[in-house]
Design an enzyme around this catalytic site. Sequence first.
Site, PDB file in Angstrom:
ATOM      1  N   SER A 108      -8.751  68.169 -30.112  1.00 52.44           N
ATOM      2  CA  SER A 108      -7.856  69.257 -29.703  1.00 52.44           C
ATOM      3  C   SER A 108      -6.426  68.914 -30.122  1.00 52.44           C
ATOM      4  CB  SER A 108      -7.921  69.390 -28.184  1.00 52.44           C
ATOM      5  OG  SER A 108      -6.795  70.076 -27.704  1.00 52.44           O
ATOM      6  N   SER A 109      -5.608  69.939 -30.307  1.00 54.51           N
ATOM      7  CA  SER A 109      -4.214  69.678 -30.674  1.00 54.51           C
ATOM      8  C   SER A 109      -3.416  69.101 -29.502  1.00 54.51           C
ATOM      9  CB  SER A 109      -3.548  70.954 -31.199  1.00 54.51           C
ATOM     10  OG  SER A 109      -3.570  71.954 -30.209  1.00 54.51           O
ATOM     11  N   CYS A 110      -3.980  69.144 -28.278  1.00 53.46           N
ATOM     12  CA  CYS A 110      -3.231  68.604 -27.135  1.00 53.46           C
ATOM     13  C   CYS A 110      -3.263  67.081 -27.081  1.00 53.46           C
ATOM     14  CB  CYS A 110      -3.713  69.209 -25.820  1.00 53.46           C
ATOM     15  SG  CYS A 110      -5.330  68.638 -25.358  1.00 53.46           S
ATOM     16  N   LYS A 141     -10.177  63.181 -24.988  1.00 53.51           N
ATOM     17  CA  LYS A 141     -10.350  63.497 -26.411  1.00 53.51           C
ATOM     18  C   LYS A 141      -9.858  62.347 -27.292  1.00 53.51           C
ATOM     19  CE  LYS A 141     -12.354  67.502 -26.323  1.00 53.51           C
ATOM     20  NZ  LYS A 141     -13.703  67.653 -26.878  1.00 53.51           N
ATOM     21  N   HIS A 180      -7.846  80.376 -21.516  1.00 57.07           N
ATOM     22  CA  HIS A 180      -6.628  80.160 -22.298  1.00 57.07           C
ATOM     23  C   HIS A 180      -5.876  81.486 -22.405  1.00 57.07           C
ATOM     24  CE1 HIS A 180      -8.636  76.427 -23.706  1.00 57.07           C
ATOM     25  NE2 HIS A 180      -7.397  75.989 -23.623  1.00 57.07           N
TER      26      HIS A 180
HETATM   27  P1  GDP Z   1      -2.027  75.384 -23.388  1.00 56.19           P
HETATM   28  O1  GDP Z   1      -1.897  75.718 -24.844  1.00 56.19           O
HETATM   29  O2  GDP Z   1      -2.767  74.125 -23.132  1.00 56.19           O
HETATM   30  O3  GDP Z   1      -0.693  75.406 -22.688  1.00 56.19           O
HETATM   31  O4  GDP Z   1      -2.984  76.465 -22.719  1.00 56.19           O
HETATM   32  P2  GDP Z   1      -2.969  78.050 -22.399  1.00 56.19           P
HETATM   33  O5  GDP Z   1      -3.576  78.783 -23.537  1.00 56.19           O
HETATM   34  O6  GDP Z   1      -3.641  78.197 -21.074  1.00 56.19           O
HETATM   35  O7  GDP Z   1      -1.454  78.489 -22.209  1.00 56.19           O
HETATM   36  C1  GDP Z   1      -0.588  78.683 -23.297  1.00 56.19           C
HETATM   37  C2  GDP Z   1       0.706  79.317 -22.832  1.00 56.19           C
HETATM   38  O8  GDP Z   1       0.471  80.678 -22.478  1.00 56.19           O
HETATM   39  C3  GDP Z   1       1.351  78.668 -21.598  1.00 56.19           C
HETATM   40  O9  GDP Z   1       2.742  78.657 -21.806  1.00 56.19           O
HETATM   41  C4  GDP Z   1       0.980  79.649 -20.489  1.00 56.19           C
HETATM   42  O10 GDP Z   1       1.897  79.625 -19.402  1.00 56.19           O
HETATM   43  C5  GDP Z   1       1.059  80.984 -21.239  1.00 56.19           C
HETATM   44  N1  GDP Z   1       0.366  82.101 -20.590  1.00 56.19           N
HETATM   45  C6  GDP Z   1       0.897  83.329 -20.374  1.00 56.19           C
HETATM   46  N2  GDP Z   1       0.046  84.114 -19.711  1.00 56.19           N
HETATM   47  C7  GDP Z   1      -1.079  83.390 -19.527  1.00 56.19           C
HETATM   48  C8  GDP Z   1      -2.333  83.680 -18.900  1.00 56.19           C
HETATM   49  O11 GDP Z   1      -2.572  84.751 -18.370  1.00 56.19           O
HETATM   50  N3  GDP Z   1      -3.266  82.683 -18.922  1.00 56.19           N
HETATM   51  C9  GDP Z   1      -3.031  81.465 -19.504  1.00 56.19           C
HETATM   52  N4  GDP Z   1      -4.001  80.547 -19.507  1.00 56.19           N
HETATM   53  N5  GDP Z   1      -1.841  81.162 -20.066  1.00 56.19           N
HETATM   54  C10 GDP Z   1      -0.885  82.108 -20.086  1.00 56.19           C
END
Ligand code: GDP
Length: 308
Positions: A108-110, A141, A180
């Site tokens: 994963s990129s994280c 990971k 996500h």
């Molecule tokens: P990340 O890439 O590990 O941070 O995973 P996410 O895909 O869950 O979140 C990506 C970004 O999208 C973060 O800044 C979240 O706060 C934002 N975000 C905005 N709305 C949402 C939502 O409804 N669900 C999730 N999961 N993230 C959201």
Amino acid sequence: MEKNAKIYIAGHTGLVGSAILRALQAQGYSKYLLHTIEELDLTRQSVVDDLFKQECPDYVILAAAKVGGIQANNTYPADFIYINLQLESNIIHSAYQYGVKKLCFLGSSCIYPKYAQQPMKEDYLLDGKLEPTNESYAIAKIAGIKMCQAYNRQYSTNFISVMPTNLYGPHDNFDLQSSHVLPALIRKFVDARKSSAPSATVWGTGSPKREFLFVDDLADAVIFLMNHYDDGEIVNIGTGKDISILELASLIKEEVGFNGTIEFDSTKPDGTPRKLLDVTKLNQLGWTAKTPLREGIRKTIQWYLENK
Ligand code: GDP
């Protein structure tokens, strides 16, 4: 990979595994080893050992994982580290023990440091502190990558590790608490349109930037690397382009046809400020992403409307 080789896809019902299975089938691969999580608990070493002993797969795609969005990772760190460490450790070790020809570990990129220079090159791994909201998942990971490299070094196995950016597409998780951002926003805008709500809520500030890859492109890249890359050094898989969460929300809102406004819930975390992969290595190996973001979002909305 020979077209009649037995390929074990661990995690074939998930977003990534199902896309890889579709792509392999489309390319004429004919023999698979597939088991659902209900049939086989991959966190149990004896279960995995028995599976490899009985089935002797030629190739392994390790796409099984406990995955989730920012909130799930932040709330259940013990589950994310335990389940992922167990299952990858079991599968990688059995792949070595039972003579698997080649294994592909999906990372994963994280795994990259929270404040890594952007775009992130493969050699930034372990250069700095991780993003706290998904540290447990990232550590698991990273352990998987290091296991593959250690087995290659000590036992001359051919285990490769690929690092996909944020993925989306058919069979994604659309649960609002654990998903996500991209599937979550599709669901939120579809629901808001259906109920004629005046607004839909986006978490955080909207300013973080993320890169999104359509999962069918990822599947294509994995098969490409299984056939053209034999090295333990990790390879990034992405598009090389990122957008802000606000821009993403606007795009999804438009594609869904929702006419209300976008609101922000700043009590929810933003996570890492930017996550963009440097994909020079993959491009130089001969692969580039094909699906434009808008087209991928359109296909995902269509899948969601037809299946959920
Ligand atoms: P990340 O890439 O590990 O941070 O995973 P996410 O895909 O869950 O979140 C990506 C970004 O999208 C973060 O800044 C979240 O706060 C934002 N975000 C905005 N709305 C949402 C939502 O409804 N669900 C999730 N999961 N993230 C959201």
